[in-house]
Scaffold this active site. Structure first.
Site, PDB file in Angstrom:
ATOM      1  N   HIS A 290       0.809  -1.226   0.000  1.00  0.00           N
ATOM      2  CA  HIS A 290       0.000   0.000   0.000  1.00  0.00           C
ATOM      3  C   HIS A 290       0.850   1.288   0.000  1.00  0.00           C
ATOM      4  CE1 HIS A 290      -3.532  -2.360   0.157  1.00  0.00           C
ATOM      5  NE2 HIS A 290      -3.318  -2.816   1.361  1.00  0.00           N
ATOM      6  N   ASP A 341      -5.129  -7.619  -4.020  1.00  0.00           N
ATOM      7  CA  ASP A 341      -5.531  -7.435  -2.624  1.00  0.00           C
ATOM      8  C   ASP A 341      -6.906  -7.996  -2.301  1.00  0.00           C
ATOM      9  OD1 ASP A 341      -5.462  -6.635   0.000  1.00  0.00           O
ATOM     10  OD2 ASP A 341      -5.564  -4.508  -0.379  1.00  0.00           O
TER      11      ASP A 341
END
Ligand code: ZN
Length: 474
Positions: A290, A341
């Site tokens: 991230h 993800d």
């Protein structure tokens, strides 16, 4: 290749192994750049044995229009795919956010059985392959039974991920996740988190069990370790977890949400990236997922480590995480890769597009990641292929002798590629096209996507539909 693992899918026809293959591409992206008329040989071991220039296809060669190295999908939680479509309503909270989504995710996962996880993982891996990813780096944290007791076989869920990979033929880098606490204050895990939890000793056993499950897969499968986040792992145990497999890929969520940054700052006296770089030997082995909440100096410091920033642009958009500073990070020589993800949507071309468009919207500019000699699509694609290979611990990412045959062939008959070649073909795929341009995919030489479909597409899809139809809305 055949699996001795339990589960329905493991009984389905085994994925073919790599076979000795001669491929001829009208055009190919090589480490030296674009080349026309390229013959590539690879063997039953899935390793490229030769790359040479030939103006016409050798007799018996499989011919493709446009051959590319295939990236690893460097971050996935497979089970979350089955939640797609369930989290777009307003809850009772005044503001829906990552944190309210996470509560829904915790409730949803509590019903999942090992059979469910295997069926969902196989479907996710199939979608990854059909999108062009040769490898699934699975950040795997759903370890235990509802209520938190371990399965009789500690590695049960890891085996199910491996069984799915045996079915789909995807390259697997399995990252058992270390999850200790419910927050930086070391509070106990909440009801939705107990299926993830281990102390460091049981986590070491779990890594051993997960690694044993890879014995059923071809040699390109890899083990790594993943301390979940600075929130979920004590400072003193991060190094112990990292040392369990000192040469293997090491992944961790980092600096995704503002509230996470504030919690780490309050308890550890520094923002997450600053704290990590001051307290761990972060190098090319690391992949930080991230990094959507970094200050300018953190962006530059992380880029200098050689670690991969694992970006998940579709999920980060879906969860409202924020915008990664790709312009500054790539400008400083930083390494990036792409992961799906939450798997709310699995599309390689759309991940590239979303990443670039996030930069354009922020900077009110265009083609922000292009360089003087490479287009936006080319810069992004080469970056994520090479960063993905590094994050997966996989000798891959370029079409070259000695590397794994992780390849994509794009469909030369696609309307999006008409009149396009080289960089403009990549740009057309990333900005105008979609997964339908992906015609063939090889993972370590296993030819598992043909004519745009996975070779076990129907069986895997039917099993997924049966599974997801039974699951309750959380
Ligand atoms: Zn994640």
């Amino acid at each position: 290749m055949s699996s001795a693992i339990s589960g329905d899918l493991a009984k389905s026809p085994a994925t073919p192994a790599a076979v000795a293959t001669v491929l001829w591409a009208k055009q190919a992206l090589l480490p030296s750049g674009w080349a026309t008329g390229v013959t590539v040989n690879f063997g039953y071991d899935g390793v490229v044995s030769g790359v040479k220039s030939e103006t016409s296809a050798p007799v018996g060669a499989l011919q493709v229009a446009l051959l590319l190295p295939s990236p690893a999908n460097l971050h996935s939680h497979a089970f979350q795919r089955a939640m797609a479509g369930l989290s777009e309503r307003r809850g009772p909270d005044p503001r829906d956010s990552f944190w309210t989504w996470r509560q829904l995710m915790f409730r949803f996962l509590d019903q999942l059985t090992p059979d469910d996880v295997e069926a969902i993982a196989a479907f996710v891996q199939m979608e990854m392959l059909e999108a062009g990813y040769a490898t699934n780096v699975e950040f795997h944290y759903l370890h235990h039974q509802p209520g938190g007791a371990p399965y009789a076989n500690l590695g049960e869920m890891s085996e199910r991920i491996a069984a799915a990979a045996a079915t789909t033929g995807i390259g697997l880098t399995l990252l058992p996740v270390f999850y200790q606490y419910g927050g930086c204050d070391k509070r106990a895990l909440g009801a939705g988190q107990v299926r993830f939890g281990n102390d460091i000793s049981r986590f070491a056993d779990l890594v051993d069990a997960a690694e044993r499950s890879l014995a059923y897969l071809p040699d390109d499968a890899r083990i790594g370790v993943a301390p979940h986040s600075l929130r979920a792992v004590a400072a003193e145990d991060l190094a112990r977890a990292a040392s369990l497999r000192p040469d293997a890929p090491l992944h961790m969520h980092l600096a995704e949400q503002v509230a996470e940054v504030e919690e780490v700052l309050a308890h550890r006296g520094a923002r997450p990236v600053d704290w990590l770089l001051g307290n761990a030997e972060v190098d090319r082995r690391w992949c930080l997922i991230h990094c959507t909440q970094m200050l300018e100096n953190e962006t530059l410091s992380l880029a200098a480590t050689g670690a991969v920033a694992g970006l998940c642009p579709i999920t980060e958009s879906s969860l409202g995480d924020g915008i990664f500073d790709g312009v500054r990070y790539l400008g400083a020589g930083g390494i990036i890769g792409i992961g799906s993800d939450s798997n709310i949507r699995i599309s390689l071309s759309e991940e590239l597009r979303t990443l670039e468009y996030s930069q354009r919207l922020r900077d009110r500019s265009r083609a922000v990641l292009a360089t003087a000699d490479k287009s936006t699509g080319r810069v992004l694609f080469e970056a994520v292929v090479q960063g993905g290979a590094q994050a997966a611990g996989r000798p891959s990412g370029v079409i070259a002798t000695g590397q794994l045959a992780d390849f994509i062939a794009l469909d030369g008959n696609s309307v999006h590629l008409a009149g396009r070649s080289g960089d403009t073909a990549l740009d057309a795929w990333a900005f105008a096209g979609d997964d339908r341009l992906v015609r063939d995919v090889w993972s370590a030489g296993r030819h598992v996507v043909r004519e745009g479909r996975h070779i076990a597409h129907d069986a895997i899809t039917e099993n997924y539909i049966r599974t997801v139809s039974r699951l309750r809305d959380a």
